[in-house]
Scaffold this motif. Structure first.
Motif, PDB file in Angstrom:
ATOM      1  N   ARG A 144       0.860  -1.180   0.000  1.00 13.56           N
ATOM      2  CA  ARG A 144       0.000   0.000   0.000  1.00 13.56           C
ATOM      3  C   ARG A 144       0.900   1.236   0.000  1.00 13.56           C
ATOM      4  N   PRO A 145       0.431   2.360  -0.505  1.00 12.65           N
ATOM      5  CA  PRO A 145       1.258   3.574  -0.509  1.00 12.65           C
ATOM      6  C   PRO A 145       1.754   3.968   0.877  1.00 12.65           C
ATOM      7  N   ASP A 146       0.961   3.733   1.925  1.00 14.52           N
ATOM      8  CA  ASP A 146       1.403   4.108   3.268  1.00 14.52           C
ATOM      9  C   ASP A 146       2.492   3.176   3.806  1.00 14.52           C
ATOM     10  N   GLU A 147       2.761   2.065   3.120  1.00 14.46           N
ATOM     11  CA  GLU A 147       3.847   1.162   3.505  1.00 14.46           C
ATOM     12  C   GLU A 147       5.167   1.545   2.835  1.00 14.46           C
ATOM     13  N   CYS A 148       5.117   2.495   1.915  1.00 15.84           N
ATOM     14  CA  CYS A 148       6.317   2.976   1.233  1.00 15.84           C
ATOM     15  C   CYS A 148       6.859   4.182   1.998  1.00 15.84           C
ATOM     16  N   GLN A 149       8.133   4.500   1.780  1.00 18.54           N
ATOM     17  CA  GLN A 149       8.694   5.649   2.495  1.00 18.54           C
ATOM     18  C   GLN A 149       8.065   6.943   1.990  1.00 18.54           C
ATOM     19  N   ARG A 150       8.426   7.395   0.815  1.00 18.38           N
ATOM     20  CA  ARG A 150       7.803   8.573   0.194  1.00 18.38           C
ATOM     21  C   ARG A 150       7.701   8.295  -1.291  1.00 18.38           C
ATOM     22  N   LEU A 151       6.570   8.607  -1.859  1.00 18.04           N
ATOM     23  CA  LEU A 151       6.348   8.386  -3.287  1.00 18.04           C
ATOM     24  C   LEU A 151       6.198   9.724  -3.993  1.00 18.04           C
ATOM     25  N   ARG A 152       6.869   9.848  -5.123  1.00 18.99           N
ATOM     26  CA  ARG A 152       6.753  11.061  -5.927  1.00 18.99           C
ATOM     27  C   ARG A 152       6.484  10.640  -7.371  1.00 18.99           C
ATOM     28  N   PRO A 153       5.316  10.977  -7.920  1.00 19.15           N
ATOM     29  CA  PRO A 153       5.018  10.622  -9.313  1.00 19.15           C
ATOM     30  C   PRO A 153       6.058  11.219 -10.252  1.00 19.15           C
ATOM     31  N   MET A 154       6.440  10.462 -11.250  1.00 16.11           N
ATOM     32  CA  MET A 154       7.413  10.925 -12.240  1.00 16.11           C
ATOM     33  C   MET A 154       6.623  11.551 -13.385  1.00 16.11           C
ATOM     34  N   THR A 155       6.420  12.848 -13.300  1.00 15.11           N
ATOM     35  CA  THR A 155       5.546  13.542 -14.254  1.00 15.11           C
ATOM     36  C   THR A 155       6.289  14.153 -15.431  1.00 15.11           C
ATOM     37  N   THR A 156       7.608  14.299 -15.328  1.00 17.27           N
ATOM     38  CA  THR A 156       8.351  14.942 -16.412  1.00 17.27           C
ATOM     39  C   THR A 156       9.297  13.999 -17.131  1.00 17.27           C
ATOM     40  N   SER A 157       9.463  12.787 -16.641  1.00 14.62           N
ATOM     41  CA  SER A 157      10.395  11.852 -17.252  1.00 14.62           C
ATOM     42  C   SER A 157       9.840  11.307 -18.564  1.00 14.62           C
ATOM     43  N   THR A 158      10.656  11.334 -19.592  1.00 11.14           N
ATOM     44  CA  THR A 158      10.267  10.710 -20.852  1.00 11.14           C
ATOM     45  C   THR A 158      10.853   9.312 -20.962  1.00 11.14           C
ATOM     46  N   ASP A 159      11.775   8.964 -20.055  1.00  9.91           N
ATOM     47  CA  ASP A 159      12.405   7.649 -20.080  1.00  9.91           C
ATOM     48  C   ASP A 159      11.695   6.637 -19.184  1.00  9.91           C
ATOM     49  N   GLN A 160      11.253   7.058 -18.023  1.00 11.08           N
ATOM     50  CA  GLN A 160      10.594   6.168 -17.074  1.00 11.08           C
ATOM     51  C   GLN A 160       9.109   6.495 -17.057  1.00 11.08           C
ATOM     52  N   LYS A 161       8.309   5.595 -17.654  1.00 12.99           N
ATOM     53  CA  LYS A 161       6.879   5.864 -17.738  1.00 12.99           C
ATOM     54  C   LYS A 161       6.128   4.578 -18.051  1.00 12.99           C
ATOM     55  N   VAL A 162       4.847   4.603 -17.769  1.00 13.43           N
ATOM     56  CA  VAL A 162       3.958   3.537 -18.198  1.00 13.43           C
ATOM     57  C   VAL A 162       3.596   3.845 -19.646  1.00 13.43           C
ATOM     58  N   THR A 163       3.883   2.909 -20.536  1.00 14.25           N
ATOM     59  CA  THR A 163       3.596   3.141 -21.955  1.00 14.25           C
ATOM     60  C   THR A 163       2.229   2.600 -22.356  1.00 14.25           C
ATOM     61  N   ALA A 164       1.700   1.660 -21.584  1.00 19.91           N
ATOM     62  CA  ALA A 164       0.361   1.131 -21.856  1.00 19.91           C
ATOM     63  C   ALA A 164      -0.037   0.206 -20.717  1.00 19.91           C
ATOM     64  N   PHE A 165      -1.333   0.055 -20.533  1.00 17.36           N
ATOM     65  CA  PHE A 165      -1.816  -1.021 -19.669  1.00 17.36           C
ATOM     66  C   PHE A 165      -3.155  -1.500 -20.180  1.00 17.36           C
ATOM     67  N   GLU A 166      -3.393  -2.801 -19.965  1.00 14.79           N
ATOM     68  CA  GLU A 166      -4.626  -3.443 -20.393  1.00 14.79           C
ATOM     69  C   GLU A 166      -5.221  -4.201 -19.228  1.00 14.79           C
ATOM     70  N   PHE A 167      -6.539  -4.328 -19.229  1.00 14.96           N
ATOM     71  CA  PHE A 167      -7.221  -5.098 -18.200  1.00 14.96           C
ATOM     72  C   PHE A 167      -8.615  -5.448 -18.706  1.00 14.96           C
ATOM     73  N   THR A 168      -9.228  -6.397 -18.017  1.00 11.09           N
ATOM     74  CA  THR A 168     -10.599  -6.781 -18.298  1.00 11.09           C
ATOM     75  C   THR A 168     -11.463  -6.315 -17.139  1.00 11.09           C
ATOM     76  N   ASP A 169     -12.563  -5.618 -17.447  1.00 13.51           N
ATOM     77  CA  ASP A 169     -13.419  -5.119 -16.378  1.00 13.51           C
ATOM     78  C   ASP A 169     -14.336  -6.224 -15.862  1.00 13.51           C
ATOM     79  N   ALA A 170     -15.138  -5.908 -14.869  1.00 12.39           N
ATOM     80  CA  ALA A 170     -15.974  -6.913 -14.207  1.00 12.39           C
ATOM     81  C   ALA A 170     -17.029  -7.507 -15.129  1.00 12.39           C
TER      82      ALA A 170
END
Length: 191
Positions: A144-170
């Protein structure tokens, strides 16, 4: 006096149970549904089929509430490590989630070189979880996020990013979101 208190607590419990059933029925009534003749397997058997055709907005409702992004976990020693955060605010689980990212690396020697480094999850409940790289396995166990030390979204990085995600809904609909945030329904297929 104790008997009166017991009766009041029982009535309160009954009222909460009735409210919970009403909320569940309300949520099931607004959840996206797939027509029975589509041939897809249903994940949530508790949903009743609707004979009315769905609007595009109704079909997208659950999918719009699922997001994934890369963050940096900042450690007290001044170091940091990239992680993937996944959030499902839809109120229903999603299935067969695959997150594709670029630029993530493990700080130590990886014994998993040459293997597919996609984050793959069979089921993802409603909530917010964090996945970090592991030197021996590909991914750490979720936190969970509260189990991590500190999280900072990477909003300006062009190298480290999620390029796609797929899932099936309910309701059994397969969705894909690309690196630009565009969400589209996709035909189910091998992953």
């Amino acid at each position: 006096m104790i008997e009166l208190l017991s009766v009041l607590l029982a009535l309160l419990a009954l009222a909460v149970a009735v409210w919970a059933v009403a909320q569940t029925r309300r949520l099931q009534g607004t959840a996206p549904r797939r027509p029975a003749h589509s041939g897809s397997t249903r994940r949530d058997a508790g949903h009743a089929e609707s004979s009315a055709p769905q609007t595009a907005a109704a079909r997208r409702r659950q999918a719009d509430d699922v997001t994934a992004w890369v963050s940096s976990e900042l450690h007290d020693a001044g170091s940091s490590a990239p992680v993937i955060e996944v959030q499902n605010r839809s109120g229903a689980p999603i299935y067969d989630l695959v997150v594709v990212s670029t630029g993530l690396f493990s700080p130590g020697p990886r014994r998993t070189s040459g293997r597919d480094s996609r984050l793959r999850l069979h089921i993802f409940p409603p909530g917010h979880l964090v996945y970090g790289l592991h030197p021996e396995r590909i991914w750490d166990t979720e936190r969970r996020p509260d189990e991590c030390q500190r999280l900072r979204p990477m909003t300006t990085s062009t190298d480290q990013k999620v390029t796609a995600f797929e899932f099936t809904d309910a309701s059994g609909t397969r969705w894909r979101r690309d690196e630009n945030g565009v969400l589209e329904e996709v035909a189910p297929g091998p992953q």
